[in-house]
Design a protein around this motif. Structure first.
Motif, PDB file in Angstrom:
ATOM      1  N   HIS A  14      24.205  22.258  37.687  1.00 35.11           N
ATOM      2  CA  HIS A  14      24.402  22.388  39.133  1.00 35.11           C
ATOM      3  C   HIS A  14      25.884  22.348  39.466  1.00 35.11           C
ATOM      4  CE1 HIS A  14      23.731  21.926  43.435  1.00 35.11           C
ATOM      5  NE2 HIS A  14      24.573  20.911  43.412  1.00 35.11           N
ATOM      6  N   GLU A  15      26.636  21.453  38.798  1.00 32.22           N
ATOM      7  CA  GLU A  15      28.067  21.349  39.054  1.00 32.22           C
ATOM      8  C   GLU A  15      28.806  22.606  38.591  1.00 32.22           C
ATOM      9  OE1 GLU A  15      31.620  19.620  40.385  1.00 32.22           O
ATOM     10  OE2 GLU A  15      29.494  19.245  40.810  1.00 32.22           O
ATOM     11  N   PHE A  16      28.391  23.160  37.447  1.00 30.78           N
ATOM     12  CA  PHE A  16      28.999  24.406  36.984  1.00 30.78           C
ATOM     13  C   PHE A  16      28.757  25.531  37.982  1.00 30.78           C
ATOM     14  CE2 PHE A  16      29.032  22.691  32.539  1.00 30.78           C
ATOM     15  CZ  PHE A  16      30.388  22.885  32.326  1.00 30.78           C
ATOM     16  N   ASP A  17      27.541  25.612  38.505  1.00 32.74           N
ATOM     17  CA  ASP A  17      27.227  26.653  39.487  1.00 32.74           C
ATOM     18  C   ASP A  17      28.082  26.487  40.742  1.00 32.74           C
ATOM     19  OD1 ASP A  17      25.353  27.706  37.776  1.00 32.74           O
ATOM     20  OD2 ASP A  17      23.651  26.683  38.712  1.00 32.74           O
ATOM     21  N   ARG A  18      28.293  25.236  41.143  1.00 26.37           N
ATOM     22  CA  ARG A  18      29.107  24.975  42.335  1.00 26.37           C
ATOM     23  C   ARG A  18      30.559  25.418  42.104  1.00 26.37           C
ATOM     24  NH1 ARG A  18      32.640  21.650  44.331  1.00 26.37           N
ATOM     25  NH2 ARG A  18      32.807  20.480  42.380  1.00 26.37           N
ATOM     26  N   ALA A  20      32.725  28.410  44.013  1.00 25.13           N
ATOM     27  CA  ALA A  20      33.982  28.130  44.702  1.00 25.13           C
ATOM     28  C   ALA A  20      35.071  29.116  44.307  1.00 25.13           C
ATOM     29  CB  ALA A  20      34.428  26.702  44.399  1.00 25.13           C
ATOM     30  N   GLU A  21      34.912  29.773  43.160  1.00 26.86           N
ATOM     31  CA  GLU A  21      35.940  30.702  42.686  1.00 26.86           C
ATOM     32  C   GLU A  21      35.529  32.159  42.872  1.00 26.86           C
ATOM     33  OE1 GLU A  21      37.503  29.858  38.869  1.00 26.86           O
ATOM     34  OE2 GLU A  21      37.638  27.717  39.203  1.00 26.86           O
ATOM     35  N   THR A  22      34.494  32.380  43.679  1.00 28.40           N
ATOM     36  CA  THR A  22      34.005  33.739  43.897  1.00 28.40           C
ATOM     37  C   THR A  22      35.082  34.635  44.501  1.00 28.40           C
ATOM     38  OG1 THR A  22      31.732  32.956  44.190  1.00 28.40           O
ATOM     39  CG2 THR A  22      32.265  35.118  45.082  1.00 28.40           C
ATOM     40  N   GLU A  23      35.861  34.084  45.435  1.00 27.56           N
ATOM     41  CA  GLU A  23      36.891  34.881  46.098  1.00 27.56           C
ATOM     42  C   GLU A  23      37.951  35.352  45.094  1.00 27.56           C
ATOM     43  OE1 GLU A  23      40.238  34.343  49.637  1.00 27.56           O
ATOM     44  OE2 GLU A  23      38.460  33.033  49.589  1.00 27.56           O
ATOM     45  N   GLU A  24      38.396  34.459  44.223  1.00 30.28           N
ATOM     46  CA  GLU A  24      39.385  34.839  43.216  1.00 30.28           C
ATOM     47  C   GLU A  24      38.812  35.870  42.247  1.00 30.28           C
ATOM     48  OE1 GLU A  24      42.760  34.766  40.565  1.00 30.28           O
ATOM     49  OE2 GLU A  24      42.408  34.511  42.715  1.00 30.28           O
ATOM     50  N   LEU A  25      37.544  35.685  41.852  1.00 29.03           N
ATOM     51  CA  LEU A  25      36.908  36.621  40.944  1.00 29.03           C
ATOM     52  C   LEU A  25      36.775  38.002  41.592  1.00 29.03           C
ATOM     53  CD1 LEU A  25      35.576  36.998  38.193  1.00 29.03           C
ATOM     54  CD2 LEU A  25      33.406  36.286  39.227  1.00 29.03           C
ATOM     55  N   GLU A  26      36.453  38.022  42.881  1.00 23.32           N
ATOM     56  CA  GLU A  26      36.335  39.305  43.594  1.00 23.32           C
ATOM     57  C   GLU A  26      37.687  40.013  43.649  1.00 23.32           C
ATOM     58  OE1 GLU A  26      34.839  41.027  47.955  1.00 23.32           O
ATOM     59  OE2 GLU A  26      34.833  38.872  47.532  1.00 23.32           O
ATOM     60  N   ARG A  27      38.766  39.264  43.861  1.00 18.20           N
ATOM     61  CA  ARG A  27      40.095  39.853  43.900  1.00 18.20           C
ATOM     62  C   ARG A  27      40.456  40.470  42.544  1.00 18.20           C
ATOM     63  NH1 ARG A  27      45.109  38.952  42.530  1.00 18.20           N
ATOM     64  NH2 ARG A  27      44.607  36.992  41.465  1.00 18.20           N
ATOM     65  N   ILE A  39      39.391  37.766  33.985  1.00 24.11           N
ATOM     66  CA  ILE A  39      37.976  37.848  34.382  1.00 24.11           C
ATOM     67  C   ILE A  39      37.091  37.230  33.303  1.00 24.11           C
ATOM     68  CG2 ILE A  39      36.060  39.437  34.791  1.00 24.11           C
ATOM     69  CD1 ILE A  39      38.045  41.322  36.163  1.00 24.11           C
ATOM     70  N   ASP A  40      37.376  37.583  32.048  1.00 22.50           N
ATOM     71  CA  ASP A  40      36.596  37.011  30.940  1.00 22.50           C
ATOM     72  C   ASP A  40      36.733  35.497  30.904  1.00 22.50           C
ATOM     73  OD1 ASP A  40      35.754  39.506  30.211  1.00 22.50           O
ATOM     74  OD2 ASP A  40      37.178  39.740  28.563  1.00 22.50           O
ATOM     75  N   ALA A  41      37.947  35.011  31.192  1.00 24.44           N
ATOM     76  CA  ALA A  41      38.164  33.562  31.173  1.00 24.44           C
ATOM     77  C   ALA A  41      37.332  32.867  32.228  1.00 24.44           C
ATOM     78  CB  ALA A  41      39.649  33.256  31.375  1.00 24.44           C
ATOM     79  N   HIS A  42      37.165  33.538  33.397  1.00 23.90           N
ATOM     80  CA  HIS A  42      36.341  32.959  34.461  1.00 23.90           C
ATOM     81  C   HIS A  42      34.946  32.644  33.941  1.00 23.90           C
ATOM     82  CE1 HIS A  42      37.981  32.679  38.541  1.00 23.90           C
ATOM     83  NE2 HIS A  42      38.905  33.528  38.130  1.00 23.90           N
ATOM     84  N   PHE A  43      34.370  33.628  33.236  1.00 27.69           N
ATOM     85  CA  PHE A  43      33.018  33.441  32.732  1.00 27.69           C
ATOM     86  C   PHE A  43      33.013  32.706  31.392  1.00 27.69           C
ATOM     87  CE2 PHE A  43      32.614  37.224  35.486  1.00 27.69           C
ATOM     88  CZ  PHE A  43      31.608  36.772  36.323  1.00 27.69           C
ATOM     89  N   GLY A  44      33.969  33.072  30.518  1.00 25.43           N
ATOM     90  CA  GLY A  44      33.970  32.515  29.169  1.00 25.43           C
ATOM     91  C   GLY A  44      34.208  31.030  29.133  1.00 25.43           C
ATOM     92  N   ASP A  45      35.173  30.530  29.917  1.00 22.23           N
ATOM     93  CA  ASP A  45      35.459  29.097  29.913  1.00 22.23           C
ATOM     94  C   ASP A  45      34.246  28.300  30.355  1.00 22.23           C
ATOM     95  OD1 ASP A  45      37.971  29.687  29.077  1.00 22.23           O
ATOM     96  OD2 ASP A  45      38.962  29.315  31.001  1.00 22.23           O
ATOM     97  N   TYR A  46      33.583  28.779  31.414  1.00 23.19           N
ATOM     98  CA  TYR A  46      32.407  28.072  31.894  1.00 23.19           C
ATOM     99  C   TYR A  46      31.257  28.165  30.892  1.00 23.19           C
ATOM    100  CZ  TYR A  46      34.460  27.313  36.491  1.00 23.19           C
ATOM    101  OH  TYR A  46      35.266  26.884  37.522  1.00 23.19           O
TER     102      TYR A  46
END
Length: 274
Positions: A139-143, A147-154, A201-208
Motif C-alpha cells: 500500500h505504501e509503495f502504491d502511495r 505521488a510521483e505520477t506528475e514527474e513520470l508523466e513529464r 523512467i525505468d528507474a521510476h519503475f525499477g527501483d520500486y
C-alpha cells in the motif's frame, strides 16, 4: 561450468524475471521454492570464499557477537582443563588485548549459540502477520508511486517529443532537406537525451519493483527464519546472521540487544506492525 553457474544463479527458477537489469515478479510459476534457490546461492558464495573463511573465521558468530558491557567483539578461546577436556568460550577482545578493564566473565560458546537460535524463534512471524505486513508495505509503495505520477508523466511526454523529433529528422533527410552530417549530429544528440530520459523512467519503475521484491523476500525469510536457521550448516548460519544483524550485544544477564540490518530493522519494528 560457467553455463551451469548461470543456470544456478538465474532467479527465473524462483519466479522472477530480469528486464533491463531490474528484477520483477514473473507471471510464470516458480520452478523451485525460493528457500531452495537462496540455499543454492549460499552454497555458491561459500565455495567462492572457502579459503578466506577457513583462514579467517574461527566460528560462525565471530564478528557478529559483542560484549554488552564494554562493546568489545567476542573472540574464540579454547581452554583445556587438567583432565584434557577442551571447553570453547567467547571472551572479550578488549580485555584479551588489555584495551579495556571489562569484568565480564567468559561465555560458553554453546550458550551463546542457543541465545541466538532462541532469538530467531522469537522473531519468526506467523502467516497472518506476514500477510498484514505485506499489505501495509505494498500500500505504501502504491502511495509513493501515485505521488510521483506528475514527474513520470513529464518524463514520458519528453520521451514522446524526442521520438517524434527523430521521425521528423529522418523524413527531412529522405526529402533531401538536411544533409547526412546534420542528420547524424542531431540523431546523436536525440539518442543521448532519449537514453537519459529512458533511464529515469525505468528507474521510476525499477527501483520500486526491486524494493518490493527485496522486501517480499525478506518477509518470506521472517516467516520461516527459525526453521531455516536450525537446518543451516556453519557457513549458512554465518550468512543468516550477517543478513539479519549488524551487531549482537550479550548483556551480563545473558539478554540479547541486537542491531538489525536492513530491511529487518524496519520489518521487526513494533510500530510497523500496528
Amino acid at each position: 561450468m560457467s553455463s551451469i553457474h548461470r543456470l544456478l544463479t538465474n532467479p527465473y527458477y524462483k519466479g522472477d524475471v530480469i528486464n533491463r537489469g531490474t528484477r520483477y515478479k514473473g507471471n510464470h510459476p516458480a520452478l523451485v521454492p525460493a528457500e531452495v534457490w537462496y540455499q543454492v546461492q549460499s552454497v555458491l558464495t561459500a565455495h567462492q570464499r572457502a579459503v578466506e573463511a577457513t583462514q579467517f573465521h574461527g566460528h560462525y558468530l565471530k564478528g557478529t557477537v559483542h560484549c554488552g558491557q564494554c562493546g568489545s567483539r567476542l573472540i574464540v578461546s579454547n581452554v583445556k582443563n587438567r583432565h584434557g577436556n577442551v571447553y570453547c568460550y567467547f571472551v572479550r577482545s578488549g580485555r584479551h588485548s588489555k584495551r579495556t578493564d571489562c569484568t565480564r566473565q567468559a561465555m560458553l560458546i554453546e550458550d551463546v549459540e542457543k541465545l541466538i537460535e532462541d532469538y530467531y524463534s522469537r522473531v519468526q512471524i506467523m502467516p497472518a502477520q506476514q500477510d498484514a505486513l505485506s499489505g501495509i508495505l505494498h500500500h505504501e509503495f502504491d502511495r509513493l508511486m501515485a505521488a510521483e505520477t506528475e514527474e513520470l508523466e513529464r518524463l514520458t511526454n519528453n520521451r514522446d517529443r524526442l521520438e517524434g523529433e527523430q521521425d521528423r529528422l529522418m523524413q527531412a533527410h529522405y526529402a533531401d532537406a538536411i544533409p547526412l552530417s546534420v542528420l547524424k549530429r542531431e540523431q546523436d544528440r536525440i539518442l543521448a537525451e532519449l537514453d537519459q530520459v529512458t533511464r529515469r523512467i525505468d528507474a521510476h519503475f525499477g527501483d520500486y519493483a526491486e524494493a518490493r521484491a527485496h522486501l517480499d523476500d525478506a518477509l518470506g525469510l521472517l516467516g520461516d527464519c527459525a526453521n531455516i536457521y536450525r537446518r543451516c550448516d556453519d557457513t549458512n548460519l554465518r550468512l543468516c546472521n550477517q543478513a539479519f544483524f549488524t551487531k549482537v550485544f550479550i548483556d551480563e544477564d545473558n539478554e540479547l540487544r541486537v542491531e538489525l540490518g536492513r530491511p529487518f530493522e524496519m520489518l521487526l519494528d513494533p510500530k510497523v506492525g500496528l
